[in-house]
Motif scaffolding. Structure first.
Motif, PDB file in Angstrom:
ATOM      1  N   ARG A  62      -5.316  58.721  43.445  1.00  0.00           N
ATOM      2  CA  ARG A  62      -5.366  57.456  42.310  1.00  0.00           C
ATOM      3  C   ARG A  62      -6.283  58.079  41.431  1.00  0.00           C
ATOM      4  O   ARG A  62      -7.020  57.172  40.655  1.00  0.00           O
ATOM      5  N   ALA A  63      -6.397  59.423  40.944  1.00  0.00           N
ATOM      6  CA  ALA A  63      -7.546  59.976  40.128  1.00  0.00           C
ATOM      7  C   ALA A  63      -7.648  59.149  38.822  1.00  0.00           C
ATOM      8  O   ALA A  63      -6.479  58.822  38.322  1.00  0.00           O
ATOM      9  N   GLY A  64      -8.394  58.930  38.212  1.00  0.00           N
ATOM     10  CA  GLY A  64      -8.598  58.161  37.229  1.00  0.00           C
ATOM     11  C   GLY A  64      -8.374  56.524  37.174  1.00  0.00           C
ATOM     12  O   GLY A  64      -8.605  55.958  35.962  1.00  0.00           O
ATOM     13  N   GLU A  65      -8.289  56.054  38.586  1.00  0.00           N
ATOM     14  CA  GLU A  65      -7.980  54.653  38.494  1.00  0.00           C
ATOM     15  C   GLU A  65      -8.893  54.046  39.531  1.00  0.00           C
ATOM     16  O   GLU A  65      -9.650  54.752  40.438  1.00  0.00           O
ATOM     17  N   LEU A  66      -9.154  52.690  39.357  1.00  0.00           N
ATOM     18  CA  LEU A  66     -10.135  51.980  40.411  1.00  0.00           C
ATOM     19  C   LEU A  66      -9.438  52.103  41.675  1.00  0.00           C
ATOM     20  O   LEU A  66      -8.069  51.423  41.921  1.00  0.00           O
ATOM     21  N   VAL A  67     -10.071  52.292  42.685  1.00  0.00           N
ATOM     22  CA  VAL A  67      -9.519  52.105  44.003  1.00  0.00           C
ATOM     23  C   VAL A  67     -10.344  51.059  44.889  1.00  0.00           C
ATOM     24  O   VAL A  67     -11.506  51.518  44.990  1.00  0.00           O
ATOM     25  N   SER A  68      -9.832  50.064  45.233  1.00  0.00           N
ATOM     26  CA  SER A  68     -10.747  49.022  45.677  1.00  0.00           C
ATOM     27  C   SER A  68     -11.188  49.412  47.074  1.00  0.00           C
ATOM     28  O   SER A  68     -10.835  50.346  47.665  1.00  0.00           O
ATOM     29  N   LYS A  69     -12.416  48.768  47.651  1.00  0.00           N
ATOM     30  CA  LYS A  69     -12.969  48.979  48.741  1.00  0.00           C
ATOM     31  C   LYS A  69     -11.773  48.710  49.923  1.00  0.00           C
ATOM     32  O   LYS A  69     -11.899  49.636  50.840  1.00  0.00           O
ATOM     33  N   ARG A  70     -11.162  47.784  49.735  1.00  0.00           N
ATOM     34  CA  ARG A  70     -10.157  47.299  50.694  1.00  0.00           C
ATOM     35  C   ARG A  70      -9.137  48.256  50.863  1.00  0.00           C
ATOM     36  O   ARG A  70      -8.521  48.813  51.883  1.00  0.00           O
TER      37      ARG A  70
END
Length: 222
Positions: A47-55
């Motif tokens: 998911r480079a460049g995107e927010l990846v949530s902790k969940r």
């Protein structure tokens, strides 16, 4: 970056990532990552460049309902140290306060099906109090002690239903249960394709499972 690429390797910024070897390398320096740290890097790279949530990171790497924030924070810190990154001025891993993380560097040559990704963790089932990772092949839902997904309910037969995972897809079928299996409220009378978020009812009781597609199940080239 003048480095020889092995099968399944890809680049994150100036670093060559080799999941099968568990290493990253840059300008002659090679660093070995702990398995969970490598998995965090893989999940962020997808998911480079995107927010990846902790969940999402928890689901992708640990495949359990809950882990302490310390384990994820430690893995991120170890990854930053390996990359020579600075949390205050990140070139690679950026913290999005209270939300998660973002891989800021460019990613090239990444295939989701590259070695280092475990097909056994593409999907999971969630109940109210736990989750079950679904392996490639057959997983039986039922009340019996031999069931892969055990349901302690009078509505469940010993071998109630079967989920079969094949590559990027999963199906469910009823195994002649007494009280029936339901997907999206409809009875399962033949093999049914499952989709992310589907609710699976075991009998007409209160036992409901949620089918979840874990981050990274779709093949892409970055």
């Amino acid at each position: 970056m003048n480095q020889r690429w092995s099968e399944g390797s890809f680049a994150v910024g100036d670093w060559l990532v080799e999941p099968t070897l568990g290493t990253i390398s840059c300008e002659g320096a090679r660093v070995r990552l702990e398995p969970k740290v490598m998995e965090v890097l893989l999940c962020l790279s997808m998911r480079a460049g995107e927010l990846v949530s902790k969940r999402e990171l928890t689901d992708c790497v640990w495949q359990v309902e809950f882990i302490s924030d310390n384990r994820l924070t430690r893995a991120i810190a170890d990854l930053r140290q390996a990359l020579g990154d600075d949390a205050g001025m990140p070139r690679y891993v950026e913290t999005i306060p209270t939300r998660g993380y973002r891989l800021a560097a460019d990613v090239t040559g990444l295939s989701i099906e590259a070695p280092g990704f475990d097909d056994a963790s593409r999907f999971k089932l969630e109940t109210a109090d736990r989750s079950y990772s679904l392996k490639e092949g057959e997983s039986v839902i039922g009340r019996g002690v031999e069931a892969d997904v055990r349901i302690d309910s009078e509505w469940a037969s010993r071998r109630h239903a079967r989920i079969v995972v094949r590559g990027h897809g999963a199906t469910i079928e009823d195994l002649g249960s007494k009280n029936g299996t339901f997907v999206r409220g409809a009875p399962v009378e033949e093999v049914v394709q499952l989709h992310d978020g589907d609710e699976i009812g075991i009998g007409r009781g209160v036992t409901v499972l949620r089918f979840v597609t874990i981050l990274g199940t779709t093949r892409t080239e970055i």
